[in-house]
Structures are given as structure tokens and as C-alpha cells.
Scaffold this motif. Sequence first.
Motif, PDB file in Angstrom:
ATOM      1  N   LEU A   1       0.838  -1.206   0.000  1.00 11.17           N
ATOM      2  CA  LEU A   1       0.000   0.000   0.000  1.00 11.17           C
ATOM      3  C   LEU A   1       0.867   1.248   0.000  1.00 11.17           C
ATOM      4  O   LEU A   1       0.609   2.206  -0.733  1.00 11.17           O
ATOM      5  N   MET A   2       1.927   1.239   0.820  1.00 10.77           N
ATOM      6  CA  MET A   2       2.773   2.425   0.897  1.00 10.77           C
ATOM      7  C   MET A   2       3.535   2.623  -0.407  1.00 10.77           C
ATOM      8  O   MET A   2       3.855   3.747  -0.793  1.00 10.77           O
ATOM      9  N   ALA A   3       3.818   1.525  -1.114  1.00 13.89           N
ATOM     10  CA  ALA A   3       4.508   1.644  -2.396  1.00 13.89           C
ATOM     11  C   ALA A   3       3.545   2.000  -3.522  1.00 13.89           C
ATOM     12  O   ALA A   3       3.962   2.183  -4.663  1.00 13.89           O
ATOM     13  N   GLY A   4       2.252   2.076  -3.220  1.00 17.73           N
ATOM     14  CA  GLY A   4       1.287   2.466  -4.245  1.00 17.73           C
ATOM     15  C   GLY A   4       0.689   1.293  -5.000  1.00 17.73           C
ATOM     16  O   GLY A   4       0.152   1.471  -6.089  1.00 17.73           O
ATOM     17  N   ILE A   5       0.777   0.091  -4.418  1.00 18.46           N
ATOM     18  CA  ILE A   5       0.164  -1.061  -5.088  1.00 18.46           C
ATOM     19  C   ILE A   5      -1.059  -1.462  -4.292  1.00 18.46           C
ATOM     20  O   ILE A   5      -0.953  -1.976  -3.179  1.00 18.46           O
ATOM     21  N   ASN A   6      -2.228  -1.190  -4.837  1.00 20.28           N
ATOM     22  CA  ASN A   6      -3.450  -1.589  -4.139  1.00 20.28           C
ATOM     23  C   ASN A   6      -4.472  -2.132  -5.121  1.00 20.28           C
ATOM     24  O   ASN A   6      -4.320  -2.032  -6.325  1.00 20.28           O
ATOM     25  N   ASN A   7      -5.538  -2.660  -4.533  1.00 21.30           N
ATOM     26  CA  ASN A   7      -6.483  -3.451  -5.315  1.00 21.30           C
ATOM     27  C   ASN A   7      -7.458  -2.603  -6.133  1.00 21.30           C
ATOM     28  O   ASN A   7      -8.223  -3.126  -6.914  1.00 21.30           O
ATOM     29  N   GLY A   8      -7.493  -1.290  -5.920  1.00 25.94           N
ATOM     30  CA  GLY A   8      -8.394  -0.467  -6.724  1.00 25.94           C
ATOM     31  C   GLY A   8      -9.325   0.396  -5.913  1.00 25.94           C
ATOM     32  O   GLY A   8     -10.254   0.981  -6.447  1.00 25.94           O
TER      33      GLY A   8
ATOM     34  N   ILE B   1      -4.103  -8.170 -13.880  1.00 19.60           N
ATOM     35  CA  ILE B   1      -4.260  -9.450 -13.175  1.00 19.60           C
ATOM     36  C   ILE B   1      -4.162  -9.298 -11.661  1.00 19.60           C
ATOM     37  O   ILE B   1      -4.785 -10.040 -10.904  1.00 19.60           O
ATOM     38  N   TRP B   2      -3.417  -8.295 -11.205  1.00 20.43           N
ATOM     39  CA  TRP B   2      -3.228  -8.119  -9.767  1.00 20.43           C
ATOM     40  C   TRP B   2      -4.335  -7.300  -9.133  1.00 20.43           C
ATOM     41  O   TRP B   2      -4.561  -7.401  -7.935  1.00 20.43           O
TER      42      TRP B   2
ATOM     43  N   TYR C   1      -5.804  -4.509  -0.017  1.00 17.15           N
ATOM     44  CA  TYR C   1      -4.730  -5.481  -0.238  1.00 17.15           C
ATOM     45  C   TYR C   1      -5.005  -6.221  -1.544  1.00 17.15           C
ATOM     46  O   TYR C   1      -6.137  -6.614  -1.815  1.00 17.15           O
ATOM     47  N   ILE C   2      -3.941  -6.424  -2.352  1.00 15.52           N
ATOM     48  CA  ILE C   2      -4.143  -7.184  -3.593  1.00 15.52           C
ATOM     49  C   ILE C   2      -4.345  -8.663  -3.254  1.00 15.52           C
ATOM     50  O   ILE C   2      -4.011  -9.111  -2.161  1.00 15.52           O
ATOM     51  N   TRP C   3      -4.866  -9.436  -4.216  1.00 10.62           N
ATOM     52  CA  TRP C   3      -5.304 -10.801  -3.868  1.00 10.62           C
ATOM     53  C   TRP C   3      -4.196 -11.721  -3.357  1.00 10.62           C
ATOM     54  O   TRP C   3      -4.463 -12.554  -2.488  1.00 10.62           O
ATOM     55  N   PRO C   4      -2.935 -11.642  -3.869  1.00  4.08           N
ATOM     56  CA  PRO C   4      -1.946 -12.568  -3.299  1.00  4.08           C
ATOM     57  C   PRO C   4      -1.746 -12.352  -1.793  1.00  4.08           C
ATOM     58  O   PRO C   4      -1.500 -13.300  -1.054  1.00  4.08           O
ATOM     59  N   VAL C   5      -1.873 -11.082  -1.369  1.00  6.22           N
ATOM     60  CA  VAL C   5      -1.715 -10.775   0.050  1.00  6.22           C
ATOM     61  C   VAL C   5      -2.909 -11.311   0.841  1.00  6.22           C
ATOM     62  O   VAL C   5      -2.763 -11.959   1.875  1.00  6.22           O
ATOM     63  N   MET C   6      -4.092 -11.050   0.299  1.00  4.29           N
ATOM     64  CA  MET C   6      -5.310 -11.476   1.008  1.00  4.29           C
ATOM     65  C   MET C   6      -5.403 -12.992   1.024  1.00  4.29           C
ATOM     66  O   MET C   6      -6.027 -13.571   1.926  1.00  4.29           O
ATOM     67  N   LEU C   7      -4.771 -13.641   0.034  1.00  6.16           N
ATOM     68  CA  LEU C   7      -4.766 -15.107  -0.009  1.00  6.16           C
ATOM     69  C   LEU C   7      -4.075 -15.672   1.235  1.00  6.16           C
ATOM     70  O   LEU C   7      -4.541 -16.645   1.836  1.00  6.16           O
ATOM     71  N   LEU C   8      -2.961 -15.038   1.623  1.00  3.16           N
ATOM     72  CA  LEU C   8      -2.246 -15.487   2.818  1.00  3.16           C
ATOM     73  C   LEU C   8      -3.175 -15.420   4.032  1.00  3.16           C
ATOM     74  O   LEU C   8      -3.262 -16.348   4.833  1.00  3.16           O
TER      75      LEU C   8
ATOM     76  N   VAL D   1     -13.060 -12.765  -6.229  1.00  2.00           N
ATOM     77  CA  VAL D   1     -13.288 -13.467  -7.499  1.00  2.00           C
ATOM     78  C   VAL D   1     -13.723 -12.446  -8.551  1.00  2.00           C
ATOM     79  O   VAL D   1     -14.653 -11.676  -8.314  1.00  2.00           O
ATOM     80  N   PRO D   2     -13.041 -12.392  -9.705  1.00  2.00           N
ATOM     81  CA  PRO D   2     -13.286 -11.295 -10.651  1.00  2.00           C
ATOM     82  C   PRO D   2     -14.522 -11.460 -11.535  1.00  2.00           C
ATOM     83  O   PRO D   2     -14.885 -10.515 -12.226  1.00  2.00           O
ATOM     84  N   ILE D   3     -15.208 -12.611 -11.480  1.00  2.00           N
ATOM     85  CA  ILE D   3     -16.256 -12.879 -12.478  1.00  2.00           C
ATOM     86  C   ILE D   3     -17.382 -11.849 -12.445  1.00  2.00           C
ATOM     87  O   ILE D   3     -17.952 -11.506 -13.463  1.00  2.00           O
ATOM     88  N   TRP D   4     -17.728 -11.371 -11.259  1.00  2.00           N
ATOM     89  CA  TRP D   4     -18.898 -10.491 -11.154  1.00  2.00           C
ATOM     90  C   TRP D   4     -18.526  -9.056 -10.788  1.00  2.00           C
ATOM     91  O   TRP D   4     -19.268  -8.383 -10.101  1.00  2.00           O
TER      92      TRP D   4
END
Lengths: 638, 334
Positions: A282-289, B97-98, A296-303, A350-353
Motif C-alpha cells: 500500500l505504501m509503495a502504491g500497489i493496491n487493489n483499486g 491481473i493483480w 490489499y491485492i489478492w496474493p496478500v489477502m490469499l495469505l 473473485v473477478p467474475i462479477w
Amino acid sequence: MNSNQIEKVLELKHQQKGLNNNAQSSGSIKGVLIIVITLLASLFPGHSVYAQTKATNAGIFSEGGILITITLIMIPILAAIVLMIVKLSNMLRKHRNRQDLEEAALFADYLSTLTEEEANEALAKRKAALDYKLTHHELSGDQEPVDKKGLVGNIETEGYINFIARKKKAQKRPNIDPQLSKLILWYFGCAALWLLFGTTIGEYVGIKFVAPDADHFSWLSFGRLRPVHTNAVFWGWASLGMLGLGYYIVPMVSNAPLASIKKGWYALYLINAAVILGTLFLMAGINNGGGEYREYIWPVMLLFGIGLILTLINFIQTIAKRKTKEIYISNWYIVSAIMFALTITVVAYVPIWQDGLGETIIQGYYMHQGVGMWFMLFTLGIVYYMLPQQLNRPIYSYSLGILAFWTQILFYTLIGTHHFVFSAIPWWLQTIAIVGSVGMVIPVVAGTTNFIMTFKGAWHKIAGSYTLPFFLVGIIFYFTGSLQGTAEAFRSTNLMWHFTDFTVAHSHLTMYGIICFFLWAGMYAVIPRLTGKEAPQITVGAHFWLALIGLLFYTVPLMIGSTLRGQMWIAGKPFIDSVVHMAPYWLWRAIGGSLMWLSHIFFAFNFYKMISKYETVDVKEAALEKLGQLIPAETKND
Amino acid sequence: MEFFNNHKKLFRTAFLFFAGLTILVAILPALNNQKNNKPLPGAEPLSADAVKGKNIYIANGCVACHTQQVRNVDMDKMWGSRPGLAADYADIHRTDIWRNTATLMGTERTGPDLTDVGNRQPSKDWNLVHLFNPRTVVKESIMPAYSWLFTIKKQPAKSDVIVNVPVAYLNGEEGKVVATKDALYLIAYLQSLKQVKLPDGTPASDFLYKRQQETAGATGATKELNGTTLYTANCQSCHQSNGEGLPGAFPPLKGSPVVNGDNLELYVGIIMNGYSGRPGFGVMPPVGTNASLSSAEVTAILNHERSTWGNNAKKVTEEEIKKIMDFVKLQAPK
């Protein structure tokens, strides 16, 4: 006549001299003064009430100049009245003094006519009666106190003043598995660290409202830090704290050992890793939208999700091995909360919907189920165990708990989209959310009634306990905070409050007022049972009061300010005016936030005290040890 | 009861109950919504620069303070000409994708709504200065300064985009402020945020909860509007509350010959159609048209500007302004 006066009379009689009466009347002036003051006091409200009623009838009385003039005229008139009253009372006093002196002369004459024997006998009797005093041993007798049955505990031998109320110590309980105990303490420790980290960030973000140029680093800019704060306190502090209490409660009410301590450790590692990585991203500017609480992006939330799956398996296996026939209601809430948290996370990621407004509908669902089905449900499970345990009495009604459980699922699931009232998502979906929000009254009232009735007849225990005040605050905010949520969901209130900081105040009333207070209550109750050590009462008290006062300073001004801000928007005032208007309320928020932050320092200190390995010398234990060393030595000598 | 004492039955029931409701109130409506909504015919896809800009918008969490939704209530009228529709968001898909779809509707309006900011504040100069440090142009703003999207160069190259920042905001550094690519992308995204017009003949749905004053109608018309408020809302961010503008970026209105003069056609024309003739200053967008200002509102603004900061020109009436507005409408660039 009092004893002294009698003595004097006797003396005088003995000397056969003239008598004097020193009747006193100094009290009368005080009486007159009191009357004057009351008169004045009654004049003022009377006068102002008169002016007000006038003001509504005749317009001129609302004019400032007229009011000032009337007040100015009233001052000399009132002064004259006061002066007159004082003069009159002086005259009255002089008159009364003269009458009293006449009476005194008559009395003196009477006394002088008595013979010495007559007078002495009567007066001596009266003096003996007046001088009578108790010996202070009438009831107790002269014997030393002995507690033959060991009923008296908590004896205070030193007679000093108690600056801090003495609270009940945690009761010694059968030891629990040291391995499990270590695991739970690690959950609490990590949670406490995330609390300190997350609220430090929160505090800084709050300060940025007052000092926007505090720094110009991209990693510390407001938009990036805000989700760092919310996610750290959600997934780091509150989630780990809840799970730690869950690891204590689930085996305890199942009357069975935890299925796997190893899985517990893995879950702890995974969740900590998720929050550390998520924060850095998040601090580096990478977030889910930008959807709240799923930044948190999905790989993080997966953990995080895997951590929850491990916990779920662990808890269900423990419950399957239970030695009790029934499943205690705490386990209903706790296991369901984990199942539901996993469900909403899957639905949210899940991105389908999630194309177009699909994303918004899912967002509304997710963010509200996150707080309602994960934090609230789990915490209620904790309260259903910890509150009866701390009160040492069963929960008031098991069936009310069951009612609250099913109605919470029914209504809470529906209310997500009330975060997007008046937006482009379907109108019927918004209406369902509003209806569901009203339905939430049922589980909230059922839950609150249940907890309050459990307190019934045990209210006195609050004063002697340092965990129960935390529970009580949690219950109060559970009721007020949740019903405030219902009030916010209506279309009419949305006009005024939506998009303002009222939402921020509400989420702190609930996440902090309910969840955090219940978690602290649970931790202060459980940790002494694991370590045998308690935190100093004074710092527990400091934690409690700073957190409570800080929360009120944080939320109340923010609610007032945002209500006014919403009114300004409705009135069509320029937007920037509403920003200027908020400045003092944002300052209050920062002040309240600072107090809350300070209380967490105390909490961290208390936690340290409860787990600290450094022993304080227990005089009795040490004496026994010394004795143990001495006796063998003596026997040897003999 | 047997049911309550069997953990498999109990937890399975609770899970199915919750999952069923989830499907009904979240998954099905979401699927339904994305299937049945298509972008409006007039909608333009984001340019390559704007797409990069949107990513910067997402990365910096701008959504924490800025919504992008015009609700169908009267108080949201200032953020767009019509309430938002599902179609407005229909063309937004998964970022990559992310990262998930970013409709960026937001839940908090600490700062203004940005649905239509491309129309409301199209000036690139203003946006760059504002981004470097918002307090340069809006003193009361509490928005973070994004000065890290800019570099300071002693000798900027010809192709560099130079931003006119007053010295006081440079923290003692010397040189010219040059916008980085990222800053320009972000501005491109902001400028692309415009409400799409509904296809011809389709009436926009109504704003609800109208203000009483407006429904009152006839009585409201005779009352003079508050020019100061209208100036604050529409003009102040560039021309400033002291009417002095910002040297090198936005011209002063204090003592301006256009404001104080008698050529009302030029004056009203600038407000309604924008202006780009003056060297040394930025381009002025057609503020009046963008905000759909009425003749009464334009009159109030004119009278405010002509009588404040030492300006002392003749008062104008609504009738004459209405005529001029009808006239300058014809001159509007198509």
C-alpha cells in the motif's frame, strides 16, 4: 443550655453571685443574608422569563440595544432593593436583640431565686447526661478477633488512603496447556504491536487534516496511509486479538484440547505476513483499486485467507472432539464468523462479477459483512463466554442469543448497499439495504438485553473489577453504535451525513467502542490466567479512561461538525466553505485520537507487565523458601 | 434439540443460509448489472495517457477523499448536469491481473466530487499548480501536496512542461518546477473525467429532494442572488479571493479593464465561452457554460466583481445580461 453553660451556672451559683445569660443571636444576620440572596436569585430568572415571553410577543424585546438598556436600568433598581432589605433586616435584628435581652434578665432573676441545693441537683444531673460518652467497646467486647473458618480475605493492615480503588484479583485457575498458552500470548502480542503501529499511522493521518504539509513523501501521503491504518487495525490488531481469544475459548467451552497447536502457529505466521506485505504494498502504491478494506491485492489477502482456513479446520476439529453434548453458543458465533469471513473474501476477490457497477454492489456487500460478520459476530462469541465468566453467573437467556444469531445473519447480509444510497446501483437493492438496516434492531436489542440482564443483580461487581468496565462500555456502544448505523441508513439522513466524516465517527464508535473494548476486556481477563500475573491497576485504569475519553473527544465533535457540513452542502454553499468549517472539528478529532493513542501505550505496558518474566518478591513464598533452607540446616545442627 | 447439538448440521445450515443470502443480494445483482448495462453511445474510452493517469490516481488512494458519483439528489447538482447511471461505469473492467475493477465511486467527500471535473476545471495550468501544492491556489485546501510528481531543474529543456509556482512554495529551492510524466498522465486522466451527454431525446432522470427555495419559484426570482458565494464556488480557485489572480498563471480581476469596462459582450463572452488570447496566462475554460450558470447568476457574479477589491463600475441588470448571453451563445465555439 449546653453543658458548658450549665457548668458556668454551677460555678456562679457556687459563688452566689449575680447571673448572666449569654444568649446568642448571631445566627440571625446569616438568615437575613440567605433570604436576600434567594430573593435576588428568584428575581433574576423571573425577570429573564418575563423578557423572553415578551420577546415572542413584542418585537422590540428581541433588540439587543433594548435588552442592554433594560439590564442597565435594572442594576440600580436592584441595588436599591438590596440596600433596603439590608437596612430593614438590621432594624429587625436590633429590635429582636432588645427583646432577647429582656428575656435574659428575667431568666437571670429566676436563676438567682433558686437555692444552691435545688439548683445543684437538677443541673448536675443534666450535666452528667450531656457529658455521657460511649466507650467504643460496647459491641465488640475485649477479645482479639480470630477468623477460625478462613472467611476473610483481602485484609488491608496498613491504614493508608486508597488513591486507587482496590479491584478484585484474577482468580487462580487450573493451569492450561503451556504450549497453547504460549500460542495465545503470541497472538495477543502481535495484535498489540499492530494496534500500536496501526493507530500511530491513524494518528498521523488525523494530524494531516490539520497540517496537510507535514511531509511531502509519496510513501507517507494521505491516500496511501489511510488504508494502511484501516487494514493494520482490522487484519492485524482486531483479527489477531479475536483469534487469540478464540484459541482460548473454543477448547475451553468444548472441554477438549485444541486439535492442533501447529496449525495455530501457521495461521499466526500467515496473517502477520499478510499485514506486513499488504502495508508495504500500500505504501509503495500497489493496491487493489480503492474498495475500502479490500485494498490489499489478492496474493496478500490469499495469505490471510489460508490463515483463516487453517483456523476454521482447527476449531471445527476441536468442537468435533468436545466432551460436552451441546455446542456452547460462543462456538456458534466464532465458527460462523470464520466461515463468513472466508465467504465474503472469496466473493470480494473473485473477478467474475466485478465489471462496472458489479464491483460497487460487491464492495457494499463486502465492506459491511467485513465489520458485521467477521468482527462483530466473532466478538459477540467472545462476549457470550467472557462476560458470564467474569460475572460468575450464567448468561441470562440462551435462546435470546440464538435469536440474535439467526436474525443477525438474516438482516446483516442484506444491508451492504446502504453505503451507496442514491447512487447508480438499483433502487430496489438500496431499499432492501435500508429495510435490512432497520431489521438490525432485532439482533442488537436481543444481544444488548441479554448482556444487560446477565449483569442484573451483579452491578456492584463493576466497581470491584477492572475487566467489567471494559465490557460495560462495549455493551453500551454495541447498542448505541449499532442503532446509529440504522439511523444513518435512511434516505433522509443519507442526504445530511453521507460522504461526510460522520461515517468516520460512526466506524470509530463501533470498531473502537465495541470491538476494541471487548477485546481489551477479554485480554485483561485471560492473560492473568495464562501467566499468573496482573497488570498494575493504575495503568489499566489509565488505559480505560484515556481510551474512553479519547473516543468521545474523537467522535462527538466529528459528528456535530459533519452534520453541519452536510447542511451546508444541502444549502448549496461553496464546497471550500465546508472545508474551512470542518477545521476546528478536525482539530478535536486529532486531540481525541492522541488520547486514544496514548491509551494504547498504556495497554502495551500492561501487556508487558502481564507477561514479564521478572518476578516481584512474594514475601510469603520467599519466607517459605527461606524456612525450607533453614529447617534442614537446623535439623543437621541438632 | 438434536439439530443444535450436531456441529455438522448446525454449521452447515448457518453457512448455507449466509451463502444463499449472499447470492441473492450480492452475486446475482452484480452479475445482472454487468450483463445488462452497456456504455452510452457518446462515451469515449480513456486515452493511453489517461489510463496511466488513472493508475496513478488509484495508487495514491485519491478515492479516499474524492468520490466519482453524482447522486440523484438536488445537493449533488453542483457535481454534474445529471445523476449518474449504471451505464456511466459499464465500461470499467478489471485493471490488471493483480488489481480489481476500479469504479472509484468512493464513500467520502473530504474533497470535491470529480465525476465531471474535466468540464468544471479543464485548465491544465491550474491543475498542475494545484497538484504541486494545492494551497498555492486554494489557501484553505487540506489536500496533500504532490510535489514528488515534479522535479526542480535549474535549466529546463525545451520540451519540459514548466509549472508557474510562486517562490514561497518552493521551500527555498531554486530553479523551475517541471512536471514529470506521471503528473501529466494524472492531469490527462482528470481532464478526461467528463459526464457523457445522454443520446438525443433521452431526458435525464430528475434530481430528488429539491431545495425549497427553488420550488418556491416566483418569489425566489425577485431576490438578488449572492454574488460572493457564486464567485467562491466558480471563480475563486483561479482568480483568488483577493481578486489578484496568480502572477504568471491567472490574471487579476482587481483593476481589470474588462471587468470595469463597458464592453459587457467581451466580459460575458469570456465567462460563457472561455478565453485564450492573453500571453503569459493560462487558458480560461468556458466556466459559465460548464456550470450552466443562469443569467441571474452571471449578473450576480458580474456585480460582485465590479464592486469588490476597489473595483467600482456601474451595476449591470439581469435583462441586459440575458440579452448578451443569448447573443454570445451564438459565438460559442462548436
